[in-house]
Scaffold this motif. Sequence first.
Motif, mmCIF file in Angstrom:
data_model
loop_
_atom_site.group_PDB
_atom_site.id
_atom_site.type_symbol
_atom_site.label_atom_id
_atom_site.label_comp_id
_atom_site.label_asym_id
_atom_site.label_seq_id
_atom_site.Cartn_x
_atom_site.Cartn_y
_atom_site.Cartn_z
ATOM 1 N N PHE A 152 0.827 -1.200 0.000
ATOM 2 C CA PHE A 152 0.000 0.000 0.000
ATOM 3 C C PHE A 152 0.867 1.258 0.000
ATOM 4 C CE2 PHE A 152 -2.205 3.321 2.540
ATOM 5 C CZ PHE A 152 -3.254 3.584 1.666
ATOM 6 N N LEU A 153 1.857 1.306 0.874
ATOM 7 C CA LEU A 153 2.730 2.477 0.943
ATOM 8 C C LEU A 153 3.454 2.704 -0.370
ATOM 9 C CD1 LEU A 153 4.316 1.871 4.492
ATOM 10 C CD2 LEU A 153 2.266 3.186 3.925
ATOM 11 N N GLN A 154 3.977 1.634 -0.957
ATOM 12 C CA GLN A 154 4.742 1.744 -2.186
ATOM 13 C C GLN A 154 3.868 2.146 -3.366
ATOM 14 O OE1 GLN A 154 8.004 1.607 -2.532
ATOM 15 N NE2 GLN A 154 7.935 1.947 -4.741
ATOM 16 N N SER A 155 2.729 1.517 -3.514
ATOM 17 C CA SER A 155 1.900 1.772 -4.703
ATOM 18 C C SER A 155 1.292 3.167 -4.662
ATOM 19 C CB SER A 155 0.815 0.707 -4.840
ATOM 20 O OG SER A 155 -0.113 0.751 -3.771
ATOM 21 N N THR A 156 0.932 3.659 -3.490
ATOM 22 C CA THR A 156 0.384 5.014 -3.413
ATOM 23 C C THR A 156 1.477 6.051 -3.650
ATOM 24 O OG1 THR A 156 0.578 4.896 -0.989
ATOM 25 C CG2 THR A 156 -1.582 4.425 -1.959
ATOM 26 N N TYR A 157 2.686 5.773 -3.140
ATOM 27 C CA TYR A 157 3.810 6.668 -3.430
ATOM 28 C C TYR A 157 4.078 6.713 -4.931
ATOM 29 C CZ TYR A 157 8.608 7.786 -4.591
ATOM 30 O OH TYR A 157 9.720 8.289 -5.220
ATOM 31 N N GLU A 158 4.111 5.548 -5.581
ATOM 32 C CA GLU A 158 4.384 5.504 -7.020
ATOM 33 C C GLU A 158 3.324 6.277 -7.798
ATOM 34 O OE1 GLU A 158 4.743 1.396 -8.034
ATOM 35 O OE2 GLU A 158 6.775 1.221 -7.200
ATOM 36 N N ALA A 159 2.072 6.177 -7.377
ATOM 37 C CA ALA A 159 1.016 6.940 -8.047
ATOM 38 C C ALA A 159 1.286 8.429 -7.930
ATOM 39 C CB ALA A 159 -0.340 6.586 -7.443
ATOM 40 N N ALA A 160 1.638 8.895 -6.728
ATOM 41 C CA ALA A 160 1.920 10.320 -6.530
ATOM 42 C C ALA A 160 3.157 10.753 -7.302
ATOM 43 C CB ALA A 160 2.099 10.615 -5.045
ATOM 44 N N ALA A 161 4.223 9.960 -7.224
ATOM 45 C CA ALA A 161 5.486 10.343 -7.855
ATOM 46 C C ALA A 161 5.410 10.283 -9.374
ATOM 47 C CB ALA A 161 6.604 9.432 -7.351
ATOM 48 N N ASN A 162 4.780 9.262 -9.922
ATOM 49 C CA ASN A 162 4.695 9.146 -11.384
ATOM 50 C C ASN A 162 3.783 10.212 -11.974
ATOM 51 O OD1 ASN A 162 6.413 6.937 -11.359
ATOM 52 N ND2 ASN A 162 4.762 5.434 -11.357
ATOM 53 N N LEU A 163 2.605 10.392 -11.368
ATOM 54 C CA LEU A 163 1.674 11.394 -11.896
ATOM 55 C C LEU A 163 2.177 12.813 -11.640
ATOM 56 C CD1 LEU A 163 -1.637 9.670 -10.766
ATOM 57 C CD2 LEU A 163 -0.847 9.954 -13.129
ATOM 58 N N GLY A 164 2.950 12.985 -10.575
ATOM 59 C CA GLY A 164 3.516 14.298 -10.273
ATOM 60 C C GLY A 164 4.845 14.557 -10.947
ATOM 61 N N ARG A 165 5.313 13.590 -11.725
ATOM 62 C CA ARG A 165 6.575 13.699 -12.468
ATOM 63 C C ARG A 165 7.764 14.008 -11.543
ATOM 64 N NH1 ARG A 165 5.397 13.498 -17.815
ATOM 65 N NH2 ARG A 165 3.262 14.035 -18.456
ATOM 66 N N TRP A 166 7.854 13.254 -10.447
ATOM 67 C CA TRP A 166 9.029 13.360 -9.586
ATOM 68 C C TRP A 166 10.227 12.727 -10.280
ATOM 69 C CZ3 TRP A 166 8.170 12.401 -3.678
ATOM 70 C CH2 TRP A 166 7.090 13.191 -3.221
ATOM 71 N N ASN A 167 11.399 13.213 -9.947
ATOM 72 C CA ASN A 167 12.638 12.649 -10.497
ATOM 73 C C ASN A 167 13.026 11.418 -9.671
ATOM 74 O OD1 ASN A 167 15.091 12.082 -11.625
ATOM 75 N ND2 ASN A 167 16.043 14.050 -11.136
ATOM 76 N N ARG A 168 12.321 10.321 -9.925
ATOM 77 C CA ARG A 168 12.471 9.130 -9.086
ATOM 78 C C ARG A 168 13.881 8.537 -9.160
ATOM 79 N NH1 ARG A 168 7.830 4.874 -9.840
ATOM 80 N NH2 ARG A 168 9.097 3.965 -8.141
ATOM 81 N N GLU A 169 14.534 8.661 -10.284
ATOM 82 C CA GLU A 169 15.871 8.077 -10.419
ATOM 83 C C GLU A 169 16.841 8.671 -9.408
ATOM 84 O OE1 GLU A 169 19.369 7.501 -13.817
ATOM 85 O OE2 GLU A 169 17.387 8.252 -14.369
ATOM 86 N N ASP A 170 16.700 9.958 -9.124
ATOM 87 C CA ASP A 170 17.598 10.611 -8.172
ATOM 88 C C ASP A 170 17.104 10.531 -6.734
ATOM 89 O OD1 ASP A 170 19.297 11.315 -10.213
ATOM 90 O OD2 ASP A 170 18.603 13.390 -10.345
ATOM 91 N N LEU A 171 15.832 10.173 -6.541
ATOM 92 C CA LEU A 171 15.254 10.175 -5.216
ATOM 93 C C LEU A 171 15.202 8.808 -4.548
ATOM 94 C CD1 LEU A 171 12.240 12.588 -5.874
ATOM 95 C CD2 LEU A 171 14.331 13.115 -4.594
ATOM 96 N N GLU A 172 15.435 7.753 -5.315
ATOM 97 C CA GLU A 172 15.327 6.397 -4.786
ATOM 98 C C GLU A 172 16.655 5.686 -4.931
ATOM 99 O OE1 GLU A 172 12.075 4.750 -7.004
ATOM 100 O OE2 GLU A 172 10.780 6.466 -6.536
ATOM 101 N N TRP A 173 16.829 4.626 -4.178
ATOM 102 C CA TRP A 173 18.064 3.864 -4.239
ATOM 103 C C TRP A 173 17.786 2.422 -4.643
ATOM 104 C CZ3 TRP A 173 20.409 0.347 -0.376
ATOM 105 C CH2 TRP A 173 19.508 -0.066 0.591
ATOM 106 N N GLY A 174 18.847 1.640 -4.768
ATOM 107 C CA GLY A 174 18.736 0.287 -5.310
ATOM 108 C C GLY A 174 17.917 -0.658 -4.471
ATOM 109 N N GLY A 175 17.653 -0.305 -3.199
ATOM 110 C CA GLY A 175 16.844 -1.161 -2.358
ATOM 111 C C GLY A 175 15.377 -1.108 -2.676
ATOM 112 N N GLY A 176 14.972 -0.289 -3.646
ATOM 113 C CA GLY A 176 13.581 -0.175 -4.024
ATOM 114 C C GLY A 176 13.062 1.227 -3.730
#
Length: 310
Positions: free
Chosen positions: A285-309
């Motif tokens: 739940f935490l991950q999928s709702t974050y992904e919805a916010a980050a993807n639709l909000g066009r966050w720079n996920r590559e720079d904000l996340e690490w290899g652990g997921g």
Amino acid sequence: MNESESRDHVWPALPLESWSETCATLHMWTQIVGKFRLAGSAPINHSWHTTLYVTSRGLTTSPIACGWRTFEIAFDFIEHQLLVTASDGGVARVPLQPQSVAAFYTRLLEALGTLRVDLRIFAVPNEVSDPIPFANDETHRAYDADAVTRFWRILVQSDRIMKVFRGRFLGKCSPVHLFWGAMDLAVTRFSGRRAPEHPGGIPNLPDRITREAYSHEVASCGFWAGGGAVAYPAYYAYAYPEPPGFAAASVRPAQAFYTPDFREFILPYDVVRQAPDPDATLLEFLQSTYEAAANLGRWNREDLEWGGGG
């Protein structure tokens, strides 16, 4: 303990109607304690200097400055006492038992006085309608110790899993902490970009505080005992500003849903409690709702996340 007893101990049932009066009393007590942390702490952005933290016995302020000394106020939900300790060795206790908010407030002031802690707080609740000054509140006085212990056990599990989720993020992120305004456990991720000015309007909370809290884009999630349109314990997730399409986003597990009343995704606590793997269900739940916010909000996920997921 057998498997069923173990599950009920770790993930206890806690329908709101079974402890609503105690929940309201405890909410006011956490506000009083939290306001002493606010009064003695150096400001941190987004009001992070006001919150409480989950411990292995309850909740704590962490050390608060008082001149050259520090003191700490901790709820013990095992022995049901409020423990006040000072860095010079002083200790004072307040019993957690059926008593009015006014009585609890008076006893805490007396305990602080014995430790030579002289701090003044704004002794009126925030973020509630029709607030009663603490010194006058004889209305809220219930204390069901078993229910409070169950609530704390839920916080322990939620805190543990939310810290795993927090550890996946490289960008700015809050601690996992309890905001006493609504008595919810939360963790908040930031995109790094400024957000449009928040409209404010939270009852008995200055708009300047709300606007500073939401000065930058966030994806936030947490746990709440419930109330209003969500009259049961639940996990929540929201984004500010809410990106277009967020309400219709596909999130997991299937029992999660978006409520326009709160502009949040909601996952009933009982779904997690009864799942074959509660940890994985909550993380999903935490991950999928974050992904919805980050993807639709066009966050720079590559720079904000690490290899652990994410």
